[in-house]
Scaffold this motif. Structure first.
Motif, PDB file in Angstrom:
ATOM      1  N   ARG A   1       0.846  -1.195   0.000  1.00 46.08           N
ATOM      2  CA  ARG A   1       0.000   0.000   0.000  1.00 46.08           C
ATOM      3  C   ARG A   1       0.881   1.245   0.000  1.00 46.08           C
ATOM      4  O   ARG A   1       1.667   1.461   0.923  1.00 46.08           O
TER       5      ARG A   1
ATOM      6  N   ARG B   1      -5.901   1.156   1.645  1.00 42.73           N
ATOM      7  CA  ARG B   1      -6.886   0.090   1.407  1.00 42.73           C
ATOM      8  C   ARG B   1      -8.283   0.644   1.623  1.00 42.73           C
ATOM      9  O   ARG B   1      -8.621   1.138   2.686  1.00 42.73           O
TER      10      ARG B   1
ATOM     11  N   ASN C   1      -6.703  -0.700  -3.574  1.00 43.41           N
ATOM     12  CA  ASN C   1      -5.617   0.129  -3.068  1.00 43.41           C
ATOM     13  C   ASN C   1      -5.707   1.455  -3.815  1.00 43.41           C
ATOM     14  O   ASN C   1      -5.356   1.553  -4.983  1.00 43.41           O
TER      15      ASN C   1
END
Length: 448
Positions: free
Chosen positions: A242, A398, A387
């Motif tokens: 991420r 997220r 994402n």
């Protein structure tokens, strides 16, 4: 309302010239759901590519041979000519040896209104690649040879760039996309790609092109797309790093300045790393050590398109991804979230392009004229797990978005802004990346 404005969206809204204005207003006309043409289908889309020794052998080679030791590709054997290349951004002119490969004519089963090319290539220092396409309309008239991109991973020899101001009376190149201005009157019925491999004179340096291809398509305008039910990937979530683009705001203005400008390279880097490909400390030594996630700065630098003045060139992002060891990458379109689920189930994230006002996507907290994010899975109820790099920090990347909302803003071709003005949508554009030892599922438009 925050907007992630791409130069493509700005041109679509404002127009830049008589032909380009018409073309830009149709930029996403082909709400192309990736796949081969089917009689009576609402959407007509095809991806066709060349990558095997047999496929490369189908083209016309001038100074190019097929390399079969290791990964198959084409390389310069003996130069077919020596040309001058005038870099439009530096003003410098230099000589280059060239060799060319021209694809066979690809006949389409439908009349297309758009085409986006992709290429996967290694360009060592002292080399670069130019990719062109020429099309034929349904009445037999031909387009010029349009430049779809001038590409090198490095920056020492030429400026990586798309080419502005390319058009005839029927079509134009809008950054990275061939677009017909009046698709109700003219359609693309066939095309060829031409690859020109360049190297410094007197050397044995060569680009190696592993894959090239193009997505061609036509779909009627639509504000809504059919809804799909949760399918094979319900409850599946892939392990993907991420990264936030927003923590880079103000960094490296010469490459777009981070923040809202870096959604595409940030999404690309997340997927590249999900397959275990990492940049070395040497690769990242140029980045200011005070900056977090230096790999995002690197991705922005090496996807930056000087003419586009940004990092959002779709084929350039795919070419960057394919520069990593044993990676494949294409730009295409998908039919629906059902197709995206098939990819997720098989282990392949999907980078999607969408535009929307804030009220159309619950939980986003922003509106955008063009933004890339990554579908990494689906909840048990079938909602989208994404994402989304347009997040305040990595921990917030997220997101879970409602299935119906996400599907429509991604796949539609037409939309309205907050003031009710009619604008275009991406029509399901996506990037697909994978290691070469894996195969994408047998979905329409992905295989070649």
């Amino acid at each position: 309302m925050r907007k992630h404005m791409s130069r493509r969206a700005v041109l679509t809204a404002a127009g830049v010239a008589a032909t380009a204005t018409v073309v830009a207003s149709r930029l996403a006309l082909a709400n192309e759901t990736t796949g081969k043409a089917k009689a009576g289908a609402e959407a007509n889309v095809e991806f066709h590519g060349w990558r095997s020794a047999e496929q490369w052998g189908q083209g016309e080679a001038q100074g190019v041979i097929v390399k079969t030791d290791g990964r198959v590709g084409i390389v310069i054997d003996e130069a077919a000519d020596v040309v001058e290349y005038a870099d439009p951004h530096t003003g410098e002119t230099s000589e280059w040896e060239i060799a060319t490969w021209t694809s066979p004519v690809r006949e389409l089963e439908f009349g297309a209104s758009q085409l986006i090319a992709s290429w996967n290539v290694d360009t060592p220092a002292g080399s670069f690649l130019k990719v062109e396409m020429k099309g034929r309309y349904q009445d037999g008239e031909e387009t010029p040879w349009y430049v779809m991109g001038v590409w090198a991973l490095g920056e020492d020899d030429i400026t990586r760039t798309s080419v502005n101001d390319q058009s005839d009376s029927r079509s134009a190149i809008e950054a990275d996309t061939f677009v017909i201005g009046k698709p109700d009157k003219y359609q693309l019925k066939s095309y060829q790609l031409r690859l020109t491999l360049h190297r410094k004179p007197g050397t044995d340096i060569t680009p190696t092109v592993w894959r090239t291809g193009a997505m061609s398509s036509f779909v009627p305008d639509r504000f809504e797309v059919p809804a799909t039910e949760p399918g094979v990937a319900a409850g599946v979530e892939l392990d993907v790093p991420r990264y936030s683009q927003m923590i880079h705001e103000g960094q490296y203005p010469e490459y777009g300045g981070g923040g809202e400008a870096w959604c595409s390279p940030t999404s690309s880097q997340m997927i590249i790393e999900s397959f275990g490909r990492k940049l070395s400390p040497e690769d990242l030594a140029w980045v200011d050590p005070d900056f977090d996630d230096p790999q995002i700065c690197h991705a922005a630098r090496y996807t930056f398109d000087k003419a586009y003045d940004g990092c959002g060139n779709w084929p350039f992002n795919a070419a960057y991804a394919a520069s990593f060891e044993e990676m494949d990458a294409i730009v295409t379109r998908l039919n629906s979230l059902a197709d995206a689920e098939t990819l997720i189930k098989a282990g392949f994230p999907v980078i999607t392009s969408q535009s929307f006002i804030e009220e159309e996507l619950d939980g986003a907290g922003y509106g955008t004229a063009g933004h890339l994010m990554t579908v990494i899975g689906f909840t048990a109820e079938g909602d989208v797990i994404a994402n989304d790099p347009a997040s305040k920090d990595n921990d917030a990347v997220r997101r879970v978005y409602k299935r119906r909302q996400f599907e429509n803003i991604w796949l539609r071709t037409k939309r309205k802004d907050a003031n009710g003005k009619e604008l275009s949508g991406s029509g399901g554009v996506c990037y697909l990346y994978k290691p070469t030892d894996k195969e994408w599922p047998d979905l329409p438009g992905i295989g070649d």
